[in-house]
Scaffold this motif. Structure first.
Motif, short mmCIF file in Angstrom:
data_model
loop_
_atom_site.label_atom_id
_atom_site.label_comp_id
_atom_site.label_asym_id
_atom_site.label_seq_id
_atom_site.Cartn_x
_atom_site.Cartn_y
_atom_site.Cartn_z
N LEU A 13 -20.25 30.34 22.37
CA LEU A 13 -18.79 30.33 22.27
C LEU A 13 -18.19 31.48 23.08
CD1 LEU A 13 -18.38 29.53 18.48
CD2 LEU A 13 -17.62 28.07 20.35
N ALA A 14 -18.80 32.66 22.92
CA ALA A 14 -18.30 33.83 23.65
C ALA A 14 -18.45 33.63 25.15
CB ALA A 14 -19.06 35.07 23.20
N GLN A 15 -19.60 33.10 25.55
CA GLN A 15 -19.83 32.86 26.99
C GLN A 15 -18.83 31.88 27.56
OE1 GLN A 15 -23.87 31.50 27.16
NE2 GLN A 15 -24.70 33.45 26.45
N LYS A 16 -18.42 30.92 26.76
CA LYS A 16 -17.49 29.89 27.23
C LYS A 16 -16.04 30.33 27.12
CE LYS A 16 -20.48 26.35 27.82
NZ LYS A 16 -20.51 25.26 28.79
N GLY A 17 -15.80 31.53 26.62
CA GLY A 17 -14.44 32.03 26.54
C GLY A 17 -13.63 31.45 25.39
N ILE A 18 -14.31 30.96 24.35
CA ILE A 18 -13.61 30.42 23.18
C ILE A 18 -13.32 31.58 22.23
CG2 ILE A 18 -13.71 28.79 21.26
CD1 ILE A 18 -13.79 27.45 24.01
N SER A 19 -12.05 31.86 21.97
CA SER A 19 -11.70 32.98 21.10
C SER A 19 -12.07 32.67 19.66
CB SER A 19 -10.20 33.26 21.18
OG SER A 19 -9.49 32.22 20.55
N ARG A 20 -12.25 33.75 18.88
CA ARG A 20 -12.59 33.54 17.47
C ARG A 20 -11.46 32.80 16.75
NH1 ARG A 20 -15.93 34.39 13.61
NH2 ARG A 20 -15.23 34.88 11.50
N ARG A 21 -10.23 33.12 17.14
CA ARG A 21 -9.09 32.45 16.52
C ARG A 21 -9.17 30.92 16.73
NH1 ARG A 21 -3.80 33.57 15.11
NH2 ARG A 21 -2.28 31.94 15.59
N ASN A 22 -9.46 30.51 17.95
CA ASN A 22 -9.57 29.08 18.23
C ASN A 22 -10.77 28.46 17.53
OD1 ASN A 22 -7.27 28.73 19.72
ND2 ASN A 22 -8.25 29.19 21.67
N PHE A 23 -11.84 29.24 17.43
CA PHE A 23 -13.02 28.74 16.73
C PHE A 23 -12.71 28.49 15.25
CE2 PHE A 23 -16.98 29.92 14.35
CZ PHE A 23 -17.66 28.74 14.59
N LEU A 24 -11.97 29.43 14.64
CA LEU A 24 -11.60 29.26 13.23
C LEU A 24 -10.67 28.06 13.05
CD1 LEU A 24 -11.08 32.98 12.10
CD2 LEU A 24 -13.07 31.50 11.71
N LYS A 25 -9.76 27.89 13.99
CA LYS A 25 -8.86 26.72 13.92
C LYS A 25 -9.67 25.42 14.02
CE LYS A 25 -5.11 26.81 16.53
NZ LYS A 25 -4.27 27.18 17.71
N ALA A 29 -9.98 22.43 11.27
CA ALA A 29 -9.73 21.04 11.62
C ALA A 29 -10.92 20.15 11.24
CB ALA A 29 -9.42 20.91 13.11
N MET A 30 -12.13 20.66 11.44
CA MET A 30 -13.32 19.89 11.10
C MET A 30 -13.42 19.68 9.59
SD MET A 30 -15.19 18.73 13.58
CE MET A 30 -13.66 18.28 14.38
N THR A 31 -13.04 20.70 8.81
CA THR A 31 -13.05 20.54 7.36
C THR A 31 -12.13 19.39 6.97
OG1 THR A 31 -13.31 22.94 7.19
CG2 THR A 31 -12.74 21.77 5.18
N GLY A 32 -10.96 19.33 7.60
CA GLY A 32 -10.03 18.25 7.32
C GLY A 32 -10.57 16.91 7.79
N ALA A 33 -11.15 16.89 8.99
CA ALA A 33 -11.69 15.64 9.53
C ALA A 33 -12.79 15.07 8.64
CB ALA A 33 -12.23 15.87 10.94
N LEU A 34 -13.56 15.97 8.02
CA LEU A 34 -14.65 15.53 7.14
C LEU A 34 -14.17 15.22 5.73
CD1 LEU A 34 -17.35 18.06 8.37
CD2 LEU A 34 -17.55 15.57 8.46
N ALA A 35 -12.85 15.33 5.49
CA ALA A 35 -12.25 15.06 4.18
C ALA A 35 -12.84 15.98 3.12
CB ALA A 35 -12.45 13.59 3.79
N LEU A 36 -13.15 17.22 3.50
CA LEU A 36 -13.66 18.20 2.55
C LEU A 36 -12.53 19.13 2.13
CD1 LEU A 36 -17.00 19.20 4.35
CD2 LEU A 36 -16.78 17.80 2.28
N PRO A 37 -12.58 19.67 0.90
CA PRO A 37 -11.58 20.65 0.48
C PRO A 37 -11.65 21.89 1.38
CG PRO A 37 -12.89 19.89 -1.38
CD PRO A 37 -13.55 19.35 -0.15
N SER A 38 -10.56 22.62 1.47
CA SER A 38 -10.48 23.75 2.39
C SER A 38 -11.47 24.86 2.05
CB SER A 38 -9.07 24.32 2.42
OG SER A 38 -8.68 24.71 1.12
N VAL A 39 -11.98 24.87 0.80
CA VAL A 39 -12.95 25.92 0.43
C VAL A 39 -14.24 25.82 1.25
CG1 VAL A 39 -12.08 26.22 -1.92
CG2 VAL A 39 -13.86 24.53 -1.47
N TYR A 40 -14.43 24.67 1.89
CA TYR A 40 -15.64 24.50 2.69
C TYR A 40 -15.53 25.13 4.07
CZ TYR A 40 -17.92 21.42 -0.63
OH TYR A 40 -18.54 20.93 -1.74
#
Ligand code: SF4
Length: 373
Positions: A13-25, A29-40
């Motif tokens: 991720l770091a090599q590709k220039g993906i910021s931590r902020r974008n990674f967390l976002k 989004a993946m938690t939502g896509a997987l229909a999992l509660p946000s605690v995941y």
């Protein structure tokens, strides 16, 4: 041939220039896509960041058009989602790999002999004539699939052809084409149907596998409930027009220009289980019904043998008989009668849809159960 598979995801991720902020976002989004509660979300972040090495993948193509590969590769700018797929060690993919001939076969064999890999399959497998209708490197698709999956951790069938036979299986099915689950019985198989597969659903499945070490909860056709747990009809932006009896009756008519329901033009949304309306395509830009064409239920078995423009029965309900004629002006009805018709029809259709979903297992509960396990 040395397999490059030891870079932790956080490094890539770091090599590709993906910021931590974008990674967390992305993880949110993946938690939502997987229909999992946000605690995941923290668990997904931790699992992806600490992934010790790249998961090896063998991507097989049989009777296909490479449309799912196109969907996989369609992104033109780097995002965390693309990097998640990029950091898989794709050791064999006929369309995109640099190696060819014996070198390519050697890379595949090294991965499949080691085991613990993911196999992604695109395209149907022909059984007629002992499989001779699809041979690669002098071997049949049947042999190649058997060898590649023998020590695999899991198999993901992508697209309508690999899941349910798709176009190659269309009547009269001259090559006796079948989907992967007809042949692979010793390894878990997940079906990501659709023509082509939506890369968002493939990404979410991979994230689930990397996070929980298992495939997500599935319906009775082997499809993940997070992507196939609800009818398209229940999430369609034109559904209000369906409930009001406002239907397109000819391409380009006033209803079509105003975004009315496409049911009478043959839309198969009432029988198709897919998250197309919510995930959409091209970075969420649009989807077929949003563009003015009815759903063709490409996520369902045998979709190619179904008439595209014939309206489908909605379970046991027949909406055209329950609604005022589509040609009628809404103003011709009193507001009270329109509301009553809409409410009753909405309740009936909604109840049928809800019953169908409940009957298929309930997406969130099963997804949570599987995630917990
Ligand atoms: S029939 Fe098709 S266009 Fe109409 S509401 Fe259902 S999914 Fe949407």
């Amino acid at each position: 041939m040395e397999r490059e598979s030891n870079n932790a995801l956080s490094d890539v991720l770091a090599q590709k220039g993906i910021s931590r902020r974008n990674f967390l976002k992305f993880c949110t989004a993946m938690t939502g896509a997987l229909a999992l509660p946000s605690v995941y979300t923290p668990r997904i972040v931790k699992a992806l960041e600490e992934a010790p090495k790249r998961t090896p993948v063998v991507w097989l193509e049989f009777q296909d058009c490479a449309g799912c590969s196109e969907s996989f590769l369609r992104a033109s700018r780097p995002t965390a989602g693309e990097v998640i797929l990029d950091v898989l060690s794709v050791d064999y993919h006929e369309t995109i790999m640099a190696a060819s001939g014996h070198l390519a076969e050697e890379a595949k064999k090294m991965t499949t002999d080691a085991g613990g890999h993911l196999v992604i399959v695109e395209g149907a497998i022909p059984l007629a004539e002992d499989g001779l209708h699809c041979c690669i490197g002098g071997r049949t698709a049947i042999d190649i699939l058997e060898e590649a999956t023998a020590k695999a951790a899991a198999v993901i069938a992508v697209g309508s052809c690999a899941t349910f036979g798709g176009v190659p299986k269309a009547s009269p099915n001259p090559t006796n084409a079948v989907g992967v689950m007809e042949l692979v019985k010793n390894v878990p198989v997940l079906n990501l149907s659709g023509c082509p597969v939506n890369v968002v659903n493939l990404t979410a499945t991979v994230v689930h596998f990397l996070t929980f070490g298992a495939l997500p909860a599935m319906d009775d056709l082997g499809r993940p409930l997070f992507a196939h747990g609800a009818l398209i009809h229940d999430n369609c932006e034109r559904r209000g027009h369906f409930d009001k009896g406002e239907f397109v009756t000819a391409w380009g008519d006033e209803g079509h220009r105003n975004g009315w329901c496409l049911y009478q033009m043959g839309c198969k949304g009432p029988i198709a289980y897919h998250n197309c309306p919510t995930v959409r395509w091209n970075d969420g830009l649009n989807w077929p019904v949003g563009g003015g064409h009815g759903c063709i239920a490409c996520s369902e078995p045998d979709f190619w043998d179904r008439s595209v423009y014939e309206p489908v029965a909605i379970q046991e309900v027949a909406p055209p008989a329950s609604f005022p004629p589509a040609q009628a002006e809404p103003e011709a009805m009193s507001s009270g009668s329109a509301a009553t018709v809409g409410a009753v029809a909405g309740l009936v259709v909604g109840a049928v849809g809800a019953a169908a979903v409940v009957g298929r297992g309930g997406s969130e509960d099963q997804a949570e159960d599987q995630a917990e396990s």
